[in-house]
Write a protein that holds these residues in place. Structure first.
Motif, short mmCIF file in Angstrom:
data_model
loop_
_atom_site.label_atom_id
_atom_site.label_comp_id
_atom_site.label_asym_id
_atom_site.label_seq_id
_atom_site.Cartn_x
_atom_site.Cartn_y
_atom_site.Cartn_z
N LEU A 1 -11.31 -32.61 -35.19
CA LEU A 1 -11.35 -31.88 -36.63
C LEU A 1 -12.39 -32.65 -37.48
O LEU A 1 -12.29 -33.89 -37.67
CB LEU A 1 -9.95 -31.83 -37.31
CG LEU A 1 -10.04 -31.01 -38.76
CD1 LEU A 1 -10.31 -29.57 -38.70
CD2 LEU A 1 -8.55 -31.12 -39.20
N ALA A 2 -13.11 -32.17 -38.02
CA ALA A 2 -14.28 -32.66 -39.17
C ALA A 2 -14.30 -31.73 -40.19
O ALA A 2 -14.32 -30.46 -39.91
CB ALA A 2 -15.50 -32.98 -38.53
N VAL A 3 -14.14 -31.93 -41.46
CA VAL A 3 -13.87 -31.31 -42.66
C VAL A 3 -14.78 -31.66 -43.42
O VAL A 3 -15.12 -32.86 -43.84
CB VAL A 3 -12.54 -31.26 -43.14
CG1 VAL A 3 -12.42 -30.26 -44.51
CG2 VAL A 3 -11.54 -30.96 -42.09
N GLU B 1 -13.09 -27.67 -46.79
CA GLU B 1 -12.81 -26.71 -45.83
C GLU B 1 -11.29 -26.64 -45.39
O GLU B 1 -10.59 -27.66 -45.68
CB GLU B 1 -13.73 -26.74 -44.58
CG GLU B 1 -15.13 -26.60 -44.96
CD GLU B 1 -16.08 -26.99 -43.68
OE1 GLU B 1 -17.07 -26.41 -43.68
OE2 GLU B 1 -15.41 -27.58 -42.92
N GLN B 2 -10.84 -25.62 -44.78
CA GLN B 2 -9.39 -25.56 -44.14
C GLN B 2 -8.26 -25.66 -45.20
O GLN B 2 -7.26 -26.15 -44.91
CB GLN B 2 -9.23 -26.87 -43.22
CG GLN B 2 -10.23 -26.93 -42.07
CD GLN B 2 -10.06 -25.97 -40.96
OE1 GLN B 2 -9.15 -25.54 -40.78
NE2 GLN B 2 -11.25 -25.35 -40.42
N GLY B 3 -8.69 -25.52 -46.63
CA GLY B 3 -7.80 -25.46 -47.62
C GLY B 3 -7.40 -26.91 -48.15
O GLY B 3 -6.21 -27.15 -48.67
N ILE B 4 -8.05 -27.82 -47.84
CA ILE B 4 -7.65 -29.25 -47.83
C ILE B 4 -8.37 -29.60 -49.29
O ILE B 4 -9.30 -29.29 -49.72
CB ILE B 4 -8.19 -30.24 -46.96
CG1 ILE B 4 -7.54 -29.90 -45.62
CG2 ILE B 4 -7.98 -31.67 -47.36
CD1 ILE B 4 -7.94 -30.68 -44.47
N ALA B 5 -7.46 -30.30 -50.22
CA ALA B 5 -8.12 -30.75 -51.54
C ALA B 5 -7.42 -32.17 -51.85
O ALA B 5 -6.34 -32.50 -51.23
CB ALA B 5 -7.78 -29.91 -52.77
N PHE B 6 -8.12 -32.94 -52.27
CA PHE B 6 -7.60 -34.44 -52.53
C PHE B 6 -8.33 -35.20 -53.85
O PHE B 6 -9.28 -34.60 -54.10
CB PHE B 6 -7.76 -35.45 -51.31
CG PHE B 6 -9.09 -35.55 -50.79
CD1 PHE B 6 -9.77 -36.83 -51.28
CD2 PHE B 6 -9.72 -34.76 -49.98
CE1 PHE B 6 -11.06 -37.08 -50.92
CE2 PHE B 6 -11.11 -35.33 -49.66
CZ PHE B 6 -11.57 -36.25 -50.25
#
Length: 107
Positions: A100-102, A33-38
């Motif tokens: 924040l928790a994603v 979520e939030q556009g985060i990728a890793f």
């Protein structure tokens, strides 16, 4: 990627290369979520995260998780829980300094 974080990641990778005999997994891609990728690579008792500024750094195995499929890694900036969900493909990133928790899913 910040200069300090780059040095931390570079140092961890250098230590991993020196260890040679350490257990390493192939990089796994997570989209959150939030556009985060890793991408994460598990090496012995650490997780090396590469991605956006909110999902990068070296995390060390921590207490928590339920069974060998659920693992928890953390540092002062972030806590990551892997192996969540019914199929074990979900993860959650928590930031103790931010409210924040994603939620994330492995590709």
């Amino acid at each position: 990627m910040g200069a300090k974080t780059m040095w931390v990641v570079a140092g961890a990778l250098a230590l991993t290369a020196c260890a040679g005999a350490g257990r390493s997994s192939g990089a796994q891609l997570y989209r959150c979520e939030q556009g985060i990728a890793f991408k994460v690579r598990f090496v012995d008792d650490s997780a090396l995260l590469e991605g956006s500024s909110r999902a990068e750094g070296v995390l060390f195995r921590d207490a928590g998780g339920q069974g060998p499929q659920q693992t928890v890694y953390s540092n002062t900036r972030m806590r990551a829980e892997f192996g969540l969900g019914t199929n074990g493909r979900e993860a959650q990133l928590k930031y103790p300094l931010l409210p924040l928790a994603v939620r994330c899913v492995r590709d």
